[in-house]
Design an enzyme around this catalytic site. Structure first.
Site, short mmCIF file in Angstrom:
data_model
loop_
_atom_site.label_atom_id
_atom_site.label_comp_id
_atom_site.label_asym_id
_atom_site.label_seq_id
_atom_site.Cartn_x
_atom_site.Cartn_y
_atom_site.Cartn_z
N ASP A 17 0.81 -1.04 -0.01
CA ASP A 17 -0.14 0.04 -0.01
C ASP A 17 0.92 1.26 -0.03
O ASP A 17 1.84 1.36 0.99
CB ASP A 17 -0.73 0.05 1.33
CG ASP A 17 -1.95 1.17 1.18
OD1 ASP A 17 -3.08 0.65 1.28
OD2 ASP A 17 -1.54 2.31 1.22
N TYR A 22 -2.20 10.10 -2.71
CA TYR A 22 -2.63 11.30 -3.47
C TYR A 22 -1.55 12.43 -3.14
O TYR A 22 -0.94 13.16 -3.87
CB TYR A 22 -3.91 11.90 -2.99
CG TYR A 22 -5.06 11.20 -3.74
CD1 TYR A 22 -4.91 9.96 -4.32
CD2 TYR A 22 -6.51 11.92 -3.62
CE1 TYR A 22 -5.92 9.21 -4.83
CE2 TYR A 22 -7.27 11.04 -4.24
CZ TYR A 22 -7.20 9.88 -4.78
OH TYR A 22 -8.25 9.25 -5.26
N ARG A 54 -0.06 14.39 9.38
CA ARG A 54 -0.62 13.51 10.42
C ARG A 54 -0.05 13.93 11.68
O ARG A 54 -0.68 13.50 12.67
CB ARG A 54 -0.62 12.18 9.79
CG ARG A 54 -1.38 12.10 8.57
CD ARG A 54 -1.31 10.31 8.21
NE ARG A 54 -1.47 10.28 6.66
CZ ARG A 54 -1.69 9.26 6.22
NH1 ARG A 54 -1.86 7.84 6.84
NH2 ARG A 54 -1.98 9.20 4.99
N ASP A 109 -4.08 2.39 -4.64
CA ASP A 109 -2.53 2.28 -4.52
C ASP A 109 -2.44 1.05 -3.61
O ASP A 109 -1.29 1.17 -2.79
CB ASP A 109 -2.53 3.64 -3.46
CG ASP A 109 -3.01 3.35 -1.85
OD1 ASP A 109 -4.21 2.49 -1.93
OD2 ASP A 109 -2.43 3.98 -1.07
N GLU A 110 -3.22 0.07 -3.87
CA GLU A 110 -2.66 -1.15 -3.14
C GLU A 110 -2.95 -2.43 -4.10
O GLU A 110 -3.65 -2.36 -5.35
CB GLU A 110 -3.76 -1.61 -2.12
CG GLU A 110 -3.68 -0.75 -0.94
CD GLU A 110 -5.11 -0.99 -0.26
OE1 GLU A 110 -5.38 -2.21 0.08
OE2 GLU A 110 -5.58 -0.05 0.39
N1 DCP Z 1 -8.96 8.18 -0.85
C1 DCP Z 1 -10.00 8.75 -0.85
N2 DCP Z 1 -11.18 8.69 0.03
C2 DCP Z 1 -11.04 7.81 1.06
C3 DCP Z 1 -9.81 7.11 1.28
C4 DCP Z 1 -8.79 7.24 0.40
O1 DCP Z 1 -10.36 9.52 -1.98
N3 DCP Z 1 -12.11 7.81 1.75
C5 DCP Z 1 -7.78 8.43 -1.62
C6 DCP Z 1 -6.68 9.29 -1.00
C7 DCP Z 1 -5.68 8.33 -0.64
C8 DCP Z 1 -5.85 7.14 -1.54
O2 DCP Z 1 -7.17 7.15 -1.88
O3 DCP Z 1 -4.48 9.10 -0.92
C9 DCP Z 1 -5.29 5.89 -0.91
O4 DCP Z 1 -5.93 5.51 0.32
P1 DCP Z 1 -5.20 4.98 1.53
O5 DCP Z 1 -6.18 4.47 2.45
O6 DCP Z 1 -4.37 3.84 1.05
O7 DCP Z 1 -4.72 6.20 2.02
P2 DCP Z 1 -3.45 6.80 1.85
O8 DCP Z 1 -2.48 6.20 0.83
O9 DCP Z 1 -3.46 8.29 1.55
O10 DCP Z 1 -2.44 7.07 3.30
P3 DCP Z 1 -1.99 5.61 4.21
O11 DCP Z 1 -0.30 5.89 4.16
O12 DCP Z 1 -2.52 5.33 5.27
O13 DCP Z 1 -2.16 4.53 3.06
MG MG Z 2 -2.18 4.21 0.84
MG MG Z 3 -4.83 2.03 0.21
#
Ligand code: DCP
Ligand code: MG
Ligand code: MG
Length: 545
Positions: A17, A22, A54, A109-110
């Protein structure tokens, strides 16, 4: 059906992941911001933020106003345009394919990578270090008889190589989970964040699952299943591990009970399914209220334009359009989603695919509004809170279409719930959880992520549904492809069998002709086909001359 524990662990699975996805995409474009707190904004929500932000306690999907209270110096960048995220996502997926052909994309992203074969190759070479790279859950020295500790150790070396090369080649940091199935690899990867990796060994699994605490921490257990389990006082993973199988079976049925027991012990036999193109490309936009037909049309026009950019990226030619509408009933305080779909003339999509002429766009909008009118009676007041558009069947550019492509079921519903439209009236608010939501339309219509609903929820719901909610069924619909198989269905005159007749009647003559031509091309087989199906088709074509 009884539940038994699995004892050997032949596979090595890595879940990866990307960290604050973004935000990383944006920061790769503006590296000077990397050391500052940065949030990515869609409408009034910070959908994600970098790890700098964060530190101030900013969470995903927090209101902009709340985030700014926590961190007034937060730099907000727009995340409305998903183009760069999709592009990065595809690049990352392709990168993983250089390690294994078994790579399954999960969201943007996964990815899951099944590296079992690669591990076996390296095991044969016998030159890997016998130690785990990164964090470990479980006791390495207390080796499992199936030999998985050595394999997972090699898996962890591979995960490290992949993460290092991903950073060097594409610039992204990520987290990896290494274990012997998908469920555990995913859960494990999120234990140490960001930019770290964790390996879970089988002897650590039972306690690891218990430590998750509440049942809905397990991917696959959604809100509905959680509530259902609550009725027999099963709230934690430990409760689920301990509950008698027969008692659980009585509540959920044997299939779901088995799944639940397996999940509680971290058992997951699902294979890593190599990702293919989605069968549905769609967009949805939610808002507080729309009650004018002209506003609906305008919304659909914007949705269509945005959707066409996705279609252009995809490269295939859409064959069916699906309209989704969520109606709010003010008196009953419920919202319900309905969908209708119709074939679209493939000739509307010029070359390159996705570039629509104004005339073609208007023709498509006519079809869309025709479907809308089938869902909403505009002679009466209406209150809508969501509109969605999706293309659900595709033809490859080489023109190779088959009936089979019409009959494929939804496999990968790629619908983006839009908090990303620039629109004054649109409010990216979560649906009021106090307002019960039900969908009387096709089950496929459920595209929004909230409340969390999983396959297990669906299995359980289907079972409940058939027992006590039979009258909730949607009226029977002409589904694309059904007619061609069920020759005994009654076919409306003057209308290709795959089009809703009411929608068809509203279309301009030339669009009707194009649909008939597409229908004929798709379904009318050479004369040798002596079936009811071809007789029906010939009749349709003849009456429309
Ligand atoms: N995203 C979104 N709405 C959400 C959750 C996520 O638009 N409710 C988008 C923004 C994130 C991307 O999807 O960047 C990937 O989701 P992740 O849950 O993997 O979150 P991140 O990659 O941002 O953070 P982490 O480092 O916790 O994986
Ligand atoms: Mg992520
Ligand atoms: Mg993710």
């Amino acid at each position: 059906m009884e539940w038994t524990k699995f004892v050997d662990h032949p596979r090595t699975i890595i879940h990866i992941d990307i960290d604050c996805f973004y935000a990383q995409v944006e920061l790769l474009k503006q590296p000077n911001l990397a050391s500052k707190p940065v949030g990515i904004k869609q409408k009034n929500i910070v959908v994600t933020s970098n790890y700098e932000a964060r530190k101030y306690g900013i969470k995903k999907c927090e209101l902009v106003s709340e985030a700014l209270k926590k961190c007034p110096e937060l730099i907000l960048l727009s995340g409305e345009d998903l183009h760069d995220y999709r592009q990065a996502s595809n690049q990352i997926h392709s990168f993983f394919l250089s390690y294994s052909s078994k790579v399954e994309k999960l969201g943007l992203d996964e990815n899951y990578l099944d590296v079992t074969d690669l591990v076996r190759d390296r095991e044969r070479m016998n030159n890997e270090k016998d130690e785990i790279n990164g964090h470990v859950i479980g006791e390495y020295s207390n080796k499992c008889a199936c030999g998985c500790h050595e394999r997972l150790s090699i898996g962890s070396q591979i995960a490290f190589e992949i993460r290092t090369k991903l950073k060097n080649d594409l610039g992204f940091t990520c987290c990896a989970g290494v274990s012997y199935n998908k469920l555990l690899a995913k859960l494990t990867g999120s234990v140490h964040k960001p930019n770290q990796q964790t390996t879970l060994l089988p002897n650590g699994t039972a306690q690891f699952m218990i430590n998750l605490n509440l049942v809905d921490r397990i991917p696959g257990i959604g809100t509905k299943t959680k509530h259902l389990l609550g009725t027999i006082d099963v709230r934690t993973v430990k409760d689920l591990q301990d509950i008698e199988f027969t008692k659980l079976k009585k509540l959920t049925g044997p299939e779901a009970a088995l799944n639940l027991k397996n999940l509680s012990q971290g058992v997951d036999n699902a294979p890593v399914k190599p990702s293919s193109k989605p069968l549905t490309i769609g967009l949805e936009d939610g808002f507080r209220k729309i009650s004018l037909e002209s506003d609906v049309k305008e919304k659909f026009r914007i949705l269509l334009l945005r959707l066409m950019t996705l279609v252009e990226e995809d490269g295939r030619i859409p064959m069916t359009v699906k309209v989704t509408v969520r109606k709010h009933d003010n008196e009953r305080r419920i919202s319900q989603k309905e969908t209708k779909q119709s074939p679209v003339p493939t000739c509307l999509f010029g070359q390159p695919v996705g570039k629509l002429s104004e005339e073609s766009a208007n023709k498509l909008l006519n079809i869309i509004m025709g479907l809308f009118h089938r869902i909403v009676n505009i002679s009466k007041p209406f209150h809508l809170t969501l509109l969605g558009l999706a293309f659900t069947k595709f033809q490859e550019k080489n023109g190779n279409r088959s009936i089979a492509s019409f009959l494929l079921r939804k496999r990968d519903l790629s619908v983006q719930s839009l908090t990303s439209f620039v629109s004054n009236e649109s409010i990216a608010e979560p649906v009021d959880p106090n307002i019960p939501c039900c969908s009387k339309s096709e089950s496929e219509s459920e595209a929004e992520p909230s409340p969390k609903k999983t396959k297990l929820d669906v299995v359980i719901k289907k079972r409940k549904f058939s027992e006590d909610d039979a009258d909730m069924c949607s009226p029977s619909k002409l589904k694309v492809g059904e007619l061609s198989l069920n020759g005994d269905s009654e076919l409306p005159k003057e209308c290709p069998g795959n089009v809703d007749p009411d929608v068809f009647r509203e279309l301009p003559h030339d669009v009707q002709q194009e649909l008939i031509r597409d229908w004929k091309l798709t379904y009318v087989k050479p004369k040798t086909q002596n079936s009811k199906q071809s007789l029906i088709l010939n009749y349709c074509v003849a009456t429309n001359k």
